[in-house]
Design a protein around this motif. Structure first.
Motif, PDB file in Angstrom:
ATOM      1  N   GLN A  52      -6.261  -1.496  -8.440  1.00 26.99           N
ATOM      2  CA  GLN A  52      -5.970  -1.077  -7.072  1.00 26.99           C
ATOM      3  C   GLN A  52      -7.260  -0.641  -6.378  1.00 26.99           C
ATOM      4  O   GLN A  52      -8.225  -0.279  -7.025  1.00 26.99           O
ATOM      5  N   GLU A 101       0.831  -1.190   0.000  1.00 29.68           N
ATOM      6  CA  GLU A 101       0.000   0.000   0.000  1.00 29.68           C
ATOM      7  C   GLU A 101       0.866   1.241   0.000  1.00 29.68           C
ATOM      8  O   GLU A 101       2.066   1.173   0.240  1.00 29.68           O
ATOM      9  N   GLU A 133      -8.831   2.054  -3.710  1.00 33.00           N
ATOM     10  CA  GLU A 133      -8.517   3.379  -3.198  1.00 33.00           C
ATOM     11  C   GLU A 133      -9.551   3.831  -2.167  1.00 33.00           C
ATOM     12  O   GLU A 133     -10.749   3.716  -2.406  1.00 33.00           O
ATOM     13  N   TYR A 182      -2.514  -2.207  -3.392  1.00 32.66           N
ATOM     14  CA  TYR A 182      -2.194  -2.929  -4.618  1.00 32.66           C
ATOM     15  C   TYR A 182      -2.280  -4.425  -4.366  1.00 32.66           C
ATOM     16  O   TYR A 182      -2.225  -4.878  -3.226  1.00 32.66           O
ATOM     17  N   ARG A 199       2.799  -2.516  -6.624  1.00 31.09           N
ATOM     18  CA  ARG A 199       3.047  -1.166  -6.104  1.00 31.09           C
ATOM     19  C   ARG A 199       4.372  -0.634  -6.650  1.00 31.09           C
ATOM     20  O   ARG A 199       4.489   0.527  -7.037  1.00 31.09           O
ATOM     21  N   SER A 253       0.616  -2.398 -13.205  1.00 37.39           N
ATOM     22  CA  SER A 253       0.274  -2.234 -11.790  1.00 37.39           C
ATOM     23  C   SER A 253      -1.063  -2.876 -11.419  1.00 37.39           C
ATOM     24  O   SER A 253      -1.342  -3.064 -10.247  1.00 37.39           O
TER      25      SER A 253
END
Length: 154
Positions: free
Chosen positions: A99, A15, A101, A121, A127, A96
């Motif tokens: 994710q 994170e 949030e 992540y 990440r 990536s």
């Protein structure tokens, strides 16, 4: 010049936490993340879709010389006006991955507010891929633009 947007990425975690204080009322800061016209101005991208409701979706797209160079999308899982947005975020064709949030909007005074974004992540590796990009400088520039645009609209 010192970057006002701070990114805390602790080694060994999947994170990161982003914080930024703004000289804006919390209501105006929240609008910058939820009104398509404002999002387009400070992010410099086109808002294809932005459904500000629980289980709503969003899609952003940026073109350069007629070619799409950036596409992102996600689902808004929870939205509480002037308080929080919980959403997924995915950039297409990027290593990536998806994710999660957590955006928290905090009133500091009547004219100042703070944004805290926790991004989780899938793995440390994902990440790390994100942090290889000009992520920190780009986010800081976008937040500076957000502050400038909204200062002029007050």
């Amino acid at each position: 010049m010192e970057k006002k947007t701070k990114i805390n990425a602790i080694e060994g975690k999947q994170e990161l936490v982003i914080t930024r204080a703004f000289e804006l009322p919390v209501e105006l800061l929240f609008k910058a993340y939820t009104e398509p016209e404002l999002v387009e101005q400070w992010m410099g991208t086109k808002v294809i879709k932005l459904e500000n409701r629980n289980h709503g979706g969003y899609q952003f797209e940026t073109s350069y010389n007629g070619n799409v160079v950036f596409k992102a999308n996600g689902t808004i899982h929870e939205i509480l006006p002037n308080k929080k947005i919980i959403r997924t975020f995915e950039m297409e064709n990027m290593p990536s991955g998806v994710q999660l949030e957590f955006l928290e909007f905090e009133k500091l005074t009547d004219e100042t507010s703070k944004l805290t974004i926790q991004i989780i992540y899938r793995s440390e590796k994902h990440r790390a891929e994100q942090l290889k990009l000009p992520f920190a400088s780009g986010l800081n520039m976008a937040h500076d633009r957000l502050q400038d645009i909204l200062n002029h609209s007050k």
